[in-house]
Motif scaffolding. Structure first.
Motif, PDB file in Angstrom:
ATOM      1  N   TYR A 158      16.457  14.602   8.374  1.00  0.00           N
ATOM      2  CA  TYR A 158      15.035  13.895   8.068  1.00  0.00           C
ATOM      3  C   TYR A 158      14.759  12.932   7.442  1.00  0.00           C
ATOM      4  O   TYR A 158      13.610  12.259   7.954  1.00  0.00           O
ATOM      5  CB  TYR A 158      15.314  14.515   6.135  1.00  0.00           C
ATOM      6  CG  TYR A 158      14.894  16.359   6.047  1.00  0.00           C
ATOM      7  CD1 TYR A 158      13.527  16.461   5.969  1.00  0.00           C
ATOM      8  CD2 TYR A 158      15.886  17.163   5.289  1.00  0.00           C
ATOM      9  CE1 TYR A 158      13.688  17.739   5.990  1.00  0.00           C
ATOM     10  CE2 TYR A 158      15.850  18.434   5.170  1.00  0.00           C
ATOM     11  CZ  TYR A 158      14.394  18.890   5.796  1.00  0.00           C
ATOM     12  OH  TYR A 158      14.297  19.631   5.163  1.00  0.00           O
ATOM     13  N   ALA A 159      15.790  11.814   7.952  1.00  0.00           N
ATOM     14  CA  ALA A 159      15.589  10.354   7.706  1.00  0.00           C
ATOM     15  C   ALA A 159      15.097  10.258   9.087  1.00  0.00           C
ATOM     16  O   ALA A 159      14.497   9.922   9.249  1.00  0.00           O
ATOM     17  CB  ALA A 159      17.025  10.155   8.255  1.00  0.00           C
ATOM     18  N   HIS A 160      15.051  11.046  10.244  1.00  0.00           N
ATOM     19  CA  HIS A 160      14.803  11.155  11.559  1.00  0.00           C
ATOM     20  C   HIS A 160      13.188  11.057  12.103  1.00  0.00           C
ATOM     21  O   HIS A 160      12.801  10.114  12.422  1.00  0.00           O
ATOM     22  CB  HIS A 160      15.712  12.050  12.414  1.00  0.00           C
ATOM     23  CG  HIS A 160      15.342  11.593  13.973  1.00  0.00           C
ATOM     24  ND1 HIS A 160      15.960  10.242  14.747  1.00  0.00           N
ATOM     25  CD2 HIS A 160      14.527  11.478  15.426  1.00  0.00           C
ATOM     26  CE1 HIS A 160      15.717  10.320  16.131  1.00  0.00           C
ATOM     27  NE2 HIS A 160      15.516  10.329  15.985  1.00  0.00           N
ATOM     28  N   ILE A 161      12.914  12.459  11.088  1.00  0.00           N
ATOM     29  CA  ILE A 161      11.807  12.812  11.317  1.00  0.00           C
ATOM     30  C   ILE A 161      10.383  11.747  10.692  1.00  0.00           C
ATOM     31  O   ILE A 161       9.540  11.661  10.537  1.00  0.00           O
ATOM     32  CB  ILE A 161      11.318  13.599  11.150  1.00  0.00           C
ATOM     33  CG1 ILE A 161      11.890  14.360   9.072  1.00  0.00           C
ATOM     34  CG2 ILE A 161      12.215  14.658  11.753  1.00  0.00           C
ATOM     35  CD1 ILE A 161      11.278  16.078   9.261  1.00  0.00           C
ATOM     36  N   ILE A 162      11.262  11.517   9.435  1.00  0.00           N
ATOM     37  CA  ILE A 162      10.659   9.494   8.418  1.00  0.00           C
ATOM     38  C   ILE A 162      10.533   8.319   9.010  1.00  0.00           C
ATOM     39  O   ILE A 162       9.924   8.087   8.685  1.00  0.00           O
ATOM     40  CB  ILE A 162      11.114   9.779   6.991  1.00  0.00           C
ATOM     41  CG1 ILE A 162      11.077  11.349   6.431  1.00  0.00           C
ATOM     42  CG2 ILE A 162      10.663   9.027   5.956  1.00  0.00           C
ATOM     43  CD1 ILE A 162      11.801  11.937   4.954  1.00  0.00           C
ATOM     44  N   ALA A 163      12.196   8.308   9.238  1.00  0.00           N
ATOM     45  CA  ALA A 163      11.778   6.627  10.458  1.00  0.00           C
ATOM     46  C   ALA A 163      11.249   6.606  11.333  1.00  0.00           C
ATOM     47  O   ALA A 163      10.908   5.828  11.752  1.00  0.00           O
ATOM     48  CB  ALA A 163      13.691   6.607  10.293  1.00  0.00           C
ATOM     49  N   GLY A 164      11.671   8.125  12.462  1.00  0.00           N
ATOM     50  CA  GLY A 164      11.105   7.892  13.668  1.00  0.00           C
ATOM     51  C   GLY A 164       9.790   7.256  13.533  1.00  0.00           C
ATOM     52  O   GLY A 164       9.232   6.531  14.480  1.00  0.00           O
ATOM     53  N   PRO A 165       8.472   7.739  12.958  1.00  0.00           N
ATOM     54  CA  PRO A 165       6.743   7.726  13.193  1.00  0.00           C
ATOM     55  C   PRO A 165       6.535   6.701  12.493  1.00  0.00           C
ATOM     56  O   PRO A 165       6.190   6.023  13.219  1.00  0.00           O
ATOM     57  CB  PRO A 165       6.416   9.054  12.460  1.00  0.00           C
ATOM     58  CG  PRO A 165       7.629   9.890  12.748  1.00  0.00           C
ATOM     59  CD  PRO A 165       8.190   9.384  12.404  1.00  0.00           C
ATOM     60  N   LEU A 166       7.274   5.828  11.705  1.00  0.00           N
ATOM     61  CA  LEU A 166       7.026   4.588  10.971  1.00  0.00           C
ATOM     62  C   LEU A 166       7.271   3.608  11.826  1.00  0.00           C
ATOM     63  O   LEU A 166       6.319   2.899  11.961  1.00  0.00           O
ATOM     64  CB  LEU A 166       7.913   5.048   9.805  1.00  0.00           C
ATOM     65  CG  LEU A 166       7.668   3.378   8.736  1.00  0.00           C
ATOM     66  CD1 LEU A 166       6.011   2.929   8.470  1.00  0.00           C
ATOM     67  CD2 LEU A 166       8.557   3.384   7.944  1.00  0.00           C
ATOM     68  N   THR A 167       8.322   3.492  12.778  1.00  0.00           N
ATOM     69  CA  THR A 167       9.333   2.667  13.603  1.00  0.00           C
ATOM     70  C   THR A 167       8.182   2.938  14.777  1.00  0.00           C
ATOM     71  O   THR A 167       7.820   2.058  15.492  1.00  0.00           O
ATOM     72  CB  THR A 167      10.485   3.235  14.553  1.00  0.00           C
ATOM     73  OG1 THR A 167      10.343   4.110  15.030  1.00  0.00           O
ATOM     74  CG2 THR A 167      11.618   2.846  13.652  1.00  0.00           C
ATOM     75  N   LEU A 168       7.450   4.072  15.458  1.00  0.00           N
ATOM     76  CA  LEU A 168       6.386   3.929  16.661  1.00  0.00           C
ATOM     77  C   LEU A 168       5.993   3.063  16.226  1.00  0.00           C
ATOM     78  O   LEU A 168       4.567   2.724  17.109  1.00  0.00           O
ATOM     79  CB  LEU A 168       5.985   5.433  16.839  1.00  0.00           C
ATOM     80  CG  LEU A 168       7.536   6.402  18.048  1.00  0.00           C
ATOM     81  CD1 LEU A 168       6.611   8.004  17.831  1.00  0.00           C
ATOM     82  CD2 LEU A 168       7.118   5.422  18.925  1.00  0.00           C
ATOM     83  N   CYS A 194       9.990   5.208  22.403  1.00  0.00           N
ATOM     84  CA  CYS A 194       8.612   6.338  22.556  1.00  0.00           C
ATOM     85  C   CYS A 194       8.870   7.113  23.704  1.00  0.00           C
ATOM     86  O   CYS A 194       8.328   8.613  24.769  1.00  0.00           O
ATOM     87  CB  CYS A 194       7.953   5.621  24.007  1.00  0.00           C
ATOM     88  SG  CYS A 194       6.577   4.363  22.913  1.00  0.00           S
ATOM     89  N   SER A 195      10.580   7.890  23.657  1.00  0.00           N
ATOM     90  CA  SER A 195      11.175   8.438  24.755  1.00  0.00           C
ATOM     91  C   SER A 195      10.285  10.006  24.188  1.00  0.00           C
ATOM     92  O   SER A 195      10.785  11.390  24.412  1.00  0.00           O
ATOM     93  CB  SER A 195      12.729   8.471  24.399  1.00  0.00           C
ATOM     94  OG  SER A 195      12.678   8.914  24.082  1.00  0.00           O
ATOM     95  N   ALA A 196      10.317   9.902  23.094  1.00  0.00           N
ATOM     96  CA  ALA A 196       9.512  11.262  22.512  1.00  0.00           C
ATOM     97  C   ALA A 196       8.322  11.207  22.464  1.00  0.00           C
ATOM     98  O   ALA A 196       8.001  13.221  22.380  1.00  0.00           O
ATOM     99  CB  ALA A 196       9.777  10.516  20.586  1.00  0.00           C
ATOM    100  N   ILE A 197       7.935  10.578  22.679  1.00  0.00           N
ATOM    101  CA  ILE A 197       6.140  11.037  22.953  1.00  0.00           C
ATOM    102  C   ILE A 197       6.261  11.745  24.535  1.00  0.00           C
ATOM    103  O   ILE A 197       5.973  12.184  25.210  1.00  0.00           O
ATOM    104  CB  ILE A 197       5.594   9.612  23.144  1.00  0.00           C
ATOM    105  CG1 ILE A 197       5.127   9.033  21.685  1.00  0.00           C
ATOM    106  CG2 ILE A 197       4.493  10.361  23.726  1.00  0.00           C
ATOM    107  CD1 ILE A 197       4.836   7.210  21.445  1.00  0.00           C
ATOM    108  N   VAL A 198       7.023  10.535  25.652  1.00  0.00           N
ATOM    109  CA  VAL A 198       7.715  11.031  26.894  1.00  0.00           C
ATOM    110  C   VAL A 198       8.057  12.753  27.054  1.00  0.00           C
ATOM    111  O   VAL A 198       7.600  13.226  27.457  1.00  0.00           O
ATOM    112  CB  VAL A 198       8.056  10.070  27.410  1.00  0.00           C
ATOM    113  CG1 VAL A 198       8.523  10.344  28.742  1.00  0.00           C
ATOM    114  CG2 VAL A 198       7.499   8.844  27.830  1.00  0.00           C
ATOM    115  N   ILE A 199       8.552  12.820  25.967  1.00  0.00           N
ATOM    116  CA  ILE A 199       9.153  14.365  26.478  1.00  0.00           C
ATOM    117  C   ILE A 199       8.551  15.415  25.959  1.00  0.00           C
ATOM    118  O   ILE A 199       8.601  16.250  26.107  1.00  0.00           O
ATOM    119  CB  ILE A 199      10.885  13.969  25.465  1.00  0.00           C
ATOM    120  CG1 ILE A 199      11.930  15.672  25.935  1.00  0.00           C
ATOM    121  CG2 ILE A 199      10.118  14.539  24.135  1.00  0.00           C
ATOM    122  CD1 ILE A 199      12.948  15.699  25.827  1.00  0.00           C
TER     123      ILE A 199
END
Length: 247
Positions: free
Chosen positions: A66-76, A169-174
């Motif tokens: 949950y920490a990852h899916i909330i903070a991840g989009p915010l940092t992008l 942005c590796s989350a996007i590339v993958i």
């Protein structure tokens, strides 16, 4: 007769097109992540990412997830704003405050949660090792970028934060690799896609920087010397406007 193409103008157009594409792709990824939230709150273990994770989900994994899916989009999203040269020059104080927020989110939320989740990679140790090293490298790049800013080495700061954002942005590339593999009907690509998703963009960034240094060696060196002075002037202008509004 057709007018000769101005290489400088063509380069600016290409860069503008690339920036627009990056914004669109990042925005689409953020929107897609948010669209999946109904499958995560509460967790639907029939959804693609959570399939097969019910056995250990509530044994600590859920906090990192949950920490990852909330903070991840915010940092992008924050990264797009922070990498904008126009925004940095016009609102340097906002750049500094948002930069601190970005650094804190990456160092204390995104990277640690990503490292924790890497130990539970569904496709095995190859993917897990790639995700773990990605989390470490992202934290290192962000920490070095923060330190460079504190030391007022702003040219170095920008280089490290560009690396940090490319790693984020590796989350996007993958996702792009996975989509291409699905269309092509190729299976079992995820462990290799994990590594490619951050090694290839990072290598491309460094090659692009080397090519710029070869084309504009003097411009790069002068920009490095002028960066602290420009940052200081921008902050003085912003403080002056704030003081005027208070008066």
């Amino acid at each position: 007769m057709t007018e000769p193409i101005n290489p400088s103008a063509l380069r600016r157009r290409l860069l503008l097109t690339l920036r627009v594409l990056i914004v669109l792709v990042v925005g689409k990824t953020i929107a897609a992540t948010l669209a999946n939230w109904p499958s995560y709150f509460p967790p639907d273990f029939r959804s693609d990412f959570l399939l097969g994770r019910e056995g250990y989900f509530f044994n600590g994994y859920h906090a990192a997830f949950y920490a990852h899916i909330i903070a991840g989009p915010l940092t992008l999203g924050l990264g797009l704003v922070l990498l904008s040269e126009g925004i940095r020059q016009r609102w340097p104080l906002w750049h500094r405050q948002l930069g601190k927020l970005q650094g804190l989110l990456v160092l204390f939320v995104v990277a640690p949660s990503g490292l924790w989740m890497a130990f539970y990679a569904a496709t095995g140790p190859v993917a897990g090792a790639g995700l773990a090293l990605l989390a470490v490298m992202t934290a290192v790049a962000t920490a070095l970028g923060w330190r460079s800013a504190v030391q007022r080495k702003f040219a170095k700061h920008r280089r490290w934060m560009q690396r940090s954002y490319v790693l984020l942005c590796s989350a996007i590339v993958i996702r792009m690799i996975g989509g291409a593999a699905q269309v092509a009907g190729v299976e079992g690509t995820y462990p290799y896609a994990v590594w490619i998703s951050w090694l290839a963009p990072l290598a491309a960034l460094e090659l692009w920087r080397i090519s710029l240094l070869r084309i504009y060696p003097r411009r790069q060196s002068s920009a490095s010397r002028a960066a602290p002075r420009d940052q200081h002037r921008g902050e003085l202008r912003t403080r002056g406007r704030l003081q005027t509004s208070l008066d």
